[in-house]
Design a protein around this motif. Structure first.
Motif, PDB file in Angstrom:
ATOM      1  N   ALA A  37      35.327  44.891  28.335  1.00 11.63           N
ATOM      2  CA  ALA A  37      35.630  46.318  28.168  1.00 11.63           C
ATOM      3  C   ALA A  37      35.059  47.155  29.310  1.00 11.63           C
ATOM      4  CB  ALA A  37      35.088  46.809  26.828  1.00 11.63           C
ATOM      5  N   ASP A  38      33.996  46.643  29.948  1.00  6.12           N
ATOM      6  CA  ASP A  38      33.387  47.383  31.068  1.00  6.12           C
ATOM      7  C   ASP A  38      34.282  47.405  32.306  1.00  6.12           C
ATOM      8  OD1 ASP A  38      31.144  47.783  29.493  1.00  6.12           O
ATOM      9  OD2 ASP A  38      30.152  45.961  30.234  1.00  6.12           O
ATOM     10  N   MET A  39      35.355  46.630  32.289  1.00 12.49           N
ATOM     11  CA  MET A  39      36.255  46.603  33.449  1.00 12.49           C
ATOM     12  C   MET A  39      37.191  47.811  33.474  1.00 12.49           C
ATOM     13  SD  MET A  39      37.467  42.655  34.017  1.00 12.49           S
ATOM     14  CE  MET A  39      38.370  42.478  32.482  1.00 12.49           C
ATOM     15  N   ALA A  40      37.235  48.535  32.358  1.00 11.50           N
ATOM     16  CA  ALA A  40      38.200  49.638  32.184  1.00 11.50           C
ATOM     17  C   ALA A  40      38.324  50.551  33.402  1.00 11.50           C
ATOM     18  CB  ALA A  40      37.855  50.439  30.940  1.00 11.50           C
ATOM     19  N   ASP A  41      37.195  51.015  33.947  1.00 11.76           N
ATOM     20  CA  ASP A  41      37.265  51.954  35.069  1.00 11.76           C
ATOM     21  C   ASP A  41      36.897  51.291  36.395  1.00 11.76           C
ATOM     22  OD1 ASP A  41      34.680  51.499  34.343  1.00 11.76           O
ATOM     23  OD2 ASP A  41      34.024  53.583  34.466  1.00 11.76           O
ATOM     24  N   LYS A  42      37.041  49.955  36.447  1.00 13.83           N
ATOM     25  CA  LYS A  42      36.661  49.230  37.668  1.00 13.83           C
ATOM     26  C   LYS A  42      37.880  48.723  38.419  1.00 13.83           C
ATOM     27  CE  LYS A  42      32.163  48.940  36.686  1.00 13.83           C
ATOM     28  NZ  LYS A  42      31.272  50.027  36.961  1.00 13.83           N
ATOM     29  N   LYS A  43      37.633  48.352  39.659  1.00 11.67           N
ATOM     30  CA  LYS A  43      38.712  47.758  40.436  1.00 11.67           C
ATOM     31  C   LYS A  43      38.738  46.252  40.167  1.00 11.67           C
ATOM     32  CE  LYS A  43      41.148  47.954  44.523  1.00 11.67           C
ATOM     33  NZ  LYS A  43      41.056  47.191  45.722  1.00 11.67           N
ATOM     34  N   THR A  76      44.657  48.310  35.035  1.00 10.08           N
ATOM     35  CA  THR A  76      45.349  48.141  36.303  1.00 10.08           C
ATOM     36  C   THR A  76      44.544  47.168  37.152  1.00 10.08           C
ATOM     37  OG1 THR A  76      44.246  50.141  37.031  1.00 10.08           O
ATOM     38  CG2 THR A  76      46.554  50.362  36.419  1.00 10.08           C
ATOM     39  N   TYR A  77      45.212  46.491  38.045  1.00  9.12           N
ATOM     40  CA  TYR A  77      44.547  45.456  38.833  1.00  9.12           C
ATOM     41  C   TYR A  77      45.328  45.220  40.103  1.00  9.12           C
ATOM     42  CZ  TYR A  77      48.406  42.755  36.956  1.00  9.12           C
ATOM     43  OH  TYR A  77      49.672  42.318  36.630  1.00  9.12           O
ATOM     44  N   GLU A 111      41.077  34.664  48.271  1.00  5.46           N
ATOM     45  CA  GLU A 111      41.366  36.023  48.755  1.00  5.46           C
ATOM     46  C   GLU A 111      40.778  37.067  47.808  1.00  5.46           C
ATOM     47  OE1 GLU A 111      45.622  34.784  50.862  1.00  5.46           O
ATOM     48  OE2 GLU A 111      45.629  36.148  49.155  1.00  5.46           O
ATOM     49  N   ALA A 112      40.938  36.844  46.518  1.00  2.00           N
ATOM     50  CA  ALA A 112      40.390  37.770  45.528  1.00  2.00           C
ATOM     51  C   ALA A 112      38.866  37.818  45.635  1.00  2.00           C
ATOM     52  CB  ALA A 112      40.823  37.353  44.125  1.00  2.00           C
ATOM     53  N   GLY A 141      33.158  44.046  48.906  1.00  2.00           N
ATOM     54  CA  GLY A 141      32.965  45.310  48.196  1.00  2.00           C
ATOM     55  C   GLY A 141      34.237  46.116  47.987  1.00  2.00           C
ATOM     56  N   LYS A 142      35.389  45.476  48.160  1.00  5.10           N
ATOM     57  CA  LYS A 142      36.646  46.204  47.966  1.00  5.10           C
ATOM     58  C   LYS A 142      37.158  46.115  46.543  1.00  5.10           C
ATOM     59  CE  LYS A 142      38.135  45.444  52.687  1.00  5.10           C
ATOM     60  NZ  LYS A 142      38.952  44.427  53.344  1.00  5.10           N
ATOM     61  N   CYS A 143      36.563  45.262  45.738  1.00  2.93           N
ATOM     62  CA  CYS A 143      36.864  45.284  44.303  1.00  2.93           C
ATOM     63  C   CYS A 143      35.585  44.970  43.549  1.00  2.93           C
ATOM     64  CB  CYS A 143      38.017  44.356  43.938  1.00  2.93           C
ATOM     65  SG  CYS A 143      37.584  42.660  43.643  1.00  2.93           S
ATOM     66  N   ASP A 144      35.591  45.238  42.224  1.00  2.00           N
ATOM     67  CA  ASP A 144      34.372  45.117  41.422  1.00  2.00           C
ATOM     68  C   ASP A 144      34.291  43.831  40.622  1.00  2.00           C
ATOM     69  OD1 ASP A 144      33.524  47.839  42.051  1.00  2.00           O
ATOM     70  OD2 ASP A 144      35.215  48.458  40.775  1.00  2.00           O
ATOM     71  N   VAL A 145      35.440  43.240  40.343  1.00  2.00           N
ATOM     72  CA  VAL A 145      35.428  42.071  39.461  1.00  2.00           C
ATOM     73  C   VAL A 145      36.665  41.211  39.700  1.00  2.00           C
ATOM     74  CG1 VAL A 145      36.367  43.548  37.600  1.00  2.00           C
ATOM     75  CG2 VAL A 145      35.388  41.327  37.015  1.00  2.00           C
ATOM     76  N   VAL A 146      36.458  39.902  39.661  1.00  2.00           N
ATOM     77  CA  VAL A 146      37.572  38.949  39.743  1.00  2.00           C
ATOM     78  C   VAL A 146      37.640  38.210  38.412  1.00  2.00           C
ATOM     79  CG1 VAL A 146      38.464  36.859  40.866  1.00  2.00           C
ATOM     80  CG2 VAL A 146      37.324  38.624  42.245  1.00  2.00           C
ATOM     81  N   VAL A 147      38.810  38.210  37.803  1.00  2.00           N
ATOM     82  CA  VAL A 147      38.993  37.467  36.548  1.00  2.00           C
ATOM     83  C   VAL A 147      39.711  36.168  36.877  1.00  2.00           C
ATOM     84  CG1 VAL A 147      40.044  37.475  34.251  1.00  2.00           C
ATOM     85  CG2 VAL A 147      39.067  39.588  35.190  1.00  2.00           C
ATOM     86  N   ILE A 148      39.060  35.039  36.556  1.00  2.00           N
ATOM     87  CA  ILE A 148      39.622  33.729  36.904  1.00  2.00           C
ATOM     88  C   ILE A 148      39.031  32.661  35.988  1.00  2.00           C
ATOM     89  CG2 ILE A 148      37.918  33.111  38.691  1.00  2.00           C
ATOM     90  CD1 ILE A 148      40.457  32.211  40.410  1.00  2.00           C
TER      91      ILE A 148
END
Ligand code: ARG
Length: 257
Positions: free
Chosen positions: A137-143, A162-163, A171-172, A179-186
């Motif tokens: 749920a903490d990903m809501a406002d993250k990149k 959004t993602y 690459e992700a 530092g161009k995104c906050d989290v990678v889901v994998i």
């Protein structure tokens, strides 16, 4: 003399016929080869290396594929392609089976048949060590970064976030490192590998948000002949501990560097 020549010609013809019937043709399951499609961008399951178990391909899946083929008196061949192309290539008959850390989802079951599950995984979040993300749920406002066509993308989509989707896991992860995104889901085991390879990253799990996923081998719908062979081999390798040993071996290798 004449007889010998005739004999040799006959032998040559036989060898050539055997060749057409077996490994030399490439493509679909011709006689003695099982052609596995994969996307070798998914360590520890499949990756390219100088000296793999099947040519330049190595990883848990590649070792399993080799044993399935050899256990049935056949040879394993690999066709490496984009993850998104695998099921199409299978339906076209370009490959006989897909082994790619592929999760057996209901949607995919509509177009292909899956083997017995050989590995259970889950989606996890890779974040920077100092990240305040502690749950999905903490990903809501993250990149958020995902890999295109992976179940991780579907999860994030279903959560309504959004993602940005990348072609490759590396690459992700680079996006995260830079530092161009906050989290990678994998997937979990692949995440472990990336965290081992890149300093300053950690894994956040949220089993309540991400269901467990079952990796299985896909074959064309109705190809029970091949599916039976695959299932028998998988069941044997699960029962005698082979798959477990491979998972341990390649996971250690993947994080040892
Ligand atoms: N388990 C995920 C899925 O089924 C990711 C698989 C990615 N595999 C690969 N070889 N690139 O979508």
């Amino acid at each position: 003399m004449k007889k010998t020549t005739k004999f040799l010609t006959m032998m040559l013809a036989m060898v050539m016929t055997a060749c057409t019937l077996t490994a030399c043709g490439g493509g679909a399951e011709k006689g003695n080869t099982i052609t596995f499609g994969t996307n070798a961008e998914f360590p520890p399951f499949e990756y390219v290396t100088s000296n793999g178990v099947i040519g330049e391909y190595d990883g848990i899946d590649m070792a399993i594929a080799k044993q399935i083929a050899e256990g049935n008196g056949m040879t394993a061949a690999v066709e490496n392609m984009e993850f998104d192309s695998l099921l199409v290539a299978l339906q076209n008959g370009q490959i006989d089976a897909v082994i790619a850390g592929m999760t057996a989802t209901d949607e995919r079951r509509e177009t292909v048949d899956f083997s017995t599950t050989y590995y259970t995984a889950t989606q996890v979040m890779i974040v920077k060590e100092d990240s305040d993300i502690a749950a999905a749920a903490d990903m809501a406002d993250k990149k958020i970064c995902v890999v295109q066509g992976y179940t991780g993308e579907i999860c994030v989509q279903d959560m309504g976030y959004t993602y940005e989707a990348f072609k490759k896991g590396t690459e992700a992860v680079m996006e995260l490192v830079n530092g161009k995104c906050d989290v990678v889901v994998i997937d979990s085991a692949t995440a472990q590998k990336y965290v081992g390879d890149n300093a300053g990253l950690k894994i956040v799990e949220d089993p309540a948000a991400f269901e467990s996923e079952e990796y299985a081998i896909a074959v064309q719908k109705g190809n029970t002949e091949l599916l039976d062979k695959i299932n028998q081999s998988i069941e044997k390798m699960l029962a005698d501990g082979t798959i477990n040993e491979l998972a341990v071996k390649y996971t250690e290798e993947a994080t040892a560097e």
